[in-house]
Design a protein around this motif. Structure first.
Motif, PDB file in Angstrom:
ATOM      1  N   TYR A   2       0.620  -1.309   0.504  1.00  0.00           N
ATOM      2  CA  TYR A   2      -0.039   0.254   0.082  1.00  0.00           C
ATOM      3  C   TYR A   2       0.413   1.374  -0.010  1.00  0.00           C
ATOM      4  O   TYR A   2       1.722   1.617   0.922  1.00  0.00           O
ATOM      5  CB  TYR A   2      -0.981  -0.001   1.139  1.00  0.00           C
ATOM      6  CG  TYR A   2      -1.692   0.571   0.927  1.00  0.00           C
ATOM      7  CD1 TYR A   2      -3.399  -0.584   0.732  1.00  0.00           C
ATOM      8  CD2 TYR A   2      -2.598   1.728   1.138  1.00  0.00           C
ATOM      9  CE1 TYR A   2      -3.722  -0.150   0.275  1.00  0.00           C
ATOM     10  CE2 TYR A   2      -4.027   2.499   1.449  1.00  0.00           C
ATOM     11  CZ  TYR A   2      -4.811   1.139   0.814  1.00  0.00           C
ATOM     12  OH  TYR A   2      -6.336   1.950   0.155  1.00  0.00           O
ATOM     13  N   LYS A  47      -2.771   3.979  -1.926  1.00  0.00           N
ATOM     14  CA  LYS A  47      -3.178   3.306  -2.674  1.00  0.00           C
ATOM     15  C   LYS A  47      -2.807   1.987  -3.161  1.00  0.00           C
ATOM     16  O   LYS A  47      -1.305   2.138  -3.852  1.00  0.00           O
ATOM     17  CB  LYS A  47      -3.135   4.252  -4.217  1.00  0.00           C
ATOM     18  CG  LYS A  47      -4.224   3.948  -5.452  1.00  0.00           C
ATOM     19  CD  LYS A  47      -3.773   4.268  -6.894  1.00  0.00           C
ATOM     20  CE  LYS A  47      -4.435   3.407  -7.531  1.00  0.00           C
ATOM     21  NZ  LYS A  47      -4.378   4.992  -9.142  1.00  0.00           N
ATOM     22  N   PRO A  67       0.897   4.733  -7.071  1.00  0.00           N
ATOM     23  CA  PRO A  67       0.290   5.820  -7.813  1.00  0.00           C
ATOM     24  C   PRO A  67      -0.003   5.522  -9.103  1.00  0.00           C
ATOM     25  O   PRO A  67      -1.212   6.236  -9.727  1.00  0.00           O
ATOM     26  CB  PRO A  67       0.676   7.429  -8.006  1.00  0.00           C
ATOM     27  CG  PRO A  67       2.131   6.559  -7.938  1.00  0.00           C
ATOM     28  CD  PRO A  67       1.917   5.107  -7.128  1.00  0.00           C
ATOM     29  N   GLN A 114      -1.673   4.054 -12.419  1.00  0.00           N
ATOM     30  CA  GLN A 114      -3.084   2.752 -12.712  1.00  0.00           C
ATOM     31  C   GLN A 114      -3.373   2.212 -13.982  1.00  0.00           C
ATOM     32  O   GLN A 114      -1.620   1.608 -14.194  1.00  0.00           O
ATOM     33  CB  GLN A 114      -3.645   3.482 -13.948  1.00  0.00           C
ATOM     34  CG  GLN A 114      -5.391   3.765 -14.285  1.00  0.00           C
ATOM     35  CD  GLN A 114      -6.290   3.236 -12.961  1.00  0.00           C
ATOM     36  OE1 GLN A 114      -5.835   4.071 -11.765  1.00  0.00           O
ATOM     37  NE2 GLN A 114      -7.251   2.641 -12.220  1.00  0.00           N
ATOM     38  N   ALA A 172      -7.975  -2.371  -1.442  1.00  0.00           N
ATOM     39  CA  ALA A 172      -9.078  -1.241  -1.491  1.00  0.00           C
ATOM     40  C   ALA A 172     -10.243  -1.012  -1.049  1.00  0.00           C
ATOM     41  O   ALA A 172     -10.533   0.176  -0.677  1.00  0.00           O
ATOM     42  CB  ALA A 172      -9.090  -1.110  -2.783  1.00  0.00           C
ATOM     43  N   ALA A 205     -13.903   0.976  -5.696  1.00  0.00           N
ATOM     44  CA  ALA A 205     -13.135   0.809  -5.738  1.00  0.00           C
ATOM     45  C   ALA A 205     -12.054  -0.308  -5.896  1.00  0.00           C
ATOM     46  O   ALA A 205     -10.619   0.260  -6.507  1.00  0.00           O
ATOM     47  CB  ALA A 205     -12.619   0.804  -3.792  1.00  0.00           C
ATOM     48  N   THR A 223      -8.276   0.397  -8.552  1.00  0.00           N
ATOM     49  CA  THR A 223      -6.855  -0.338  -8.307  1.00  0.00           C
ATOM     50  C   THR A 223      -6.745  -1.483  -8.694  1.00  0.00           C
ATOM     51  O   THR A 223      -5.504  -1.422  -8.019  1.00  0.00           O
ATOM     52  CB  THR A 223      -6.642   0.158  -6.457  1.00  0.00           C
ATOM     53  OG1 THR A 223      -8.000  -1.299  -6.221  1.00  0.00           O
ATOM     54  CG2 THR A 223      -6.960   1.223  -5.892  1.00  0.00           C
TER      55      THR A 223
END
Length: 254
Positions: free
Chosen positions: A74, A78, A82, A84, A173, A224, A228
């Motif tokens: 984590y 996130k 960061p 995607q 998430a 969520a 993620t």
């Protein structure tokens, strides 16, 4: 792409085992190349700690190619950091700036107890697969290729669901620590194919029962998990799981 070196401050969660309380410890790392991956940066930090006679930070890793799903961290609030559609091992240090303070934690879920530092026990996923994430096949000679015609749309949708690497980012998430995106992906990729027909009625019931037994939370469909997921697994798989669960419950003989 311009190359540079970074000086960073890391706030890393340290915990000896699941029974003892953990806490954040702060480390300074210098001259970190922007071409390094996040895990390579941790390798540098661990070499520094070992040289100083201190306990290195435990973290999961294996393939370092975004395939195995073990590099669960984590990062700054996130899962996987960061970028995607990206695993931690694919995250490069050019995502950060010189002087940044980076906070790194393990997955936070009752079903994923901390083993040590950033390593969590995700064997709950294995037990869910054992409960129903398989197909029955006849032994003997190999079946000829393409002997079972499958619609391309179903084959493509099944393949997209099968891309799940079981990293657990969806659980980390989710505010409820739900595993439904993982279970939905595993149910979908088998339910869409004729090979998955023999266990059609029992698969989803057994997997959901095991998921509840493991202590995962319920799904409130906030999305969520999809946002993620490093493999961009769609939450439509959760909808398909709900459909399969309802039909299996209505037609089950038990």
């Amino acid at each position: 792409m311009e190359h540079s070196n970074l000086n960073l401050t890391l706030r890393v969660w340290r915990q000896k085992n699941s029974r003892e309380k953990g806490g954040f410890e702060t480390y300074e790392v210098k001259n970190i190349s922007t071409e390094m991956s996040f895990l390579e940066m941790f390798d540098v930090l661990n070499e520094q700690l070992i040289h100083e006679g201190r306990d290195p930070i435990a973290f999961d890793h294996d393939c370092r190619e975004g395939i195995c799903g073990t590099c669960s961290m984590y990062i700054d609030g996130k899962p996987h950091g960061p970028w995607q559609a990206n695993t931690t091992c694919q995250l490069h240090m050019r995502a950060f700036r010189d002087g940044d303070v980076i906070t790194v934690e393990p997955w936070r879920a009752n079903a994923f107890p901390v083993v040590k530092d950033l390593v969590v026990d995700r064997s709950a996923f294995d037990r869910i697969i054992q409960a129903g994430g398989f197909i029955s096949v006849n032994t003997g000679n190999a079946v000829d290729a393409n002997s079972l015609p499958i619609e391309k749309h179903k084959a493509d949708t099944s393949f997209a669901a099968a891309a799940c690497i079981g990293c657990g980012a969806c659980v980390a998430a989710c505010k409820n620590s739900s595993a439904l995106l993982f279970v939905g992906a595993k149910v979908s990729h088998l339910a869409l194919l004729p090979q998955g027909a023999p266990e059609h009625k029992t698969r989803v019931l057994n997997m959901i029962a095991q998921m509840d037994k493991e202590g995962f939370g319920s799904c409130t469909f906030t999305g969520a998990c999809e946002a993620t997921c490093p493999k961009e697994i769609s939450i439509t798989n959760i909808a398909r799981l709900n459909k399969e669960y309802l039909l299996s419950g209505l037609t089950s003989e038990s």
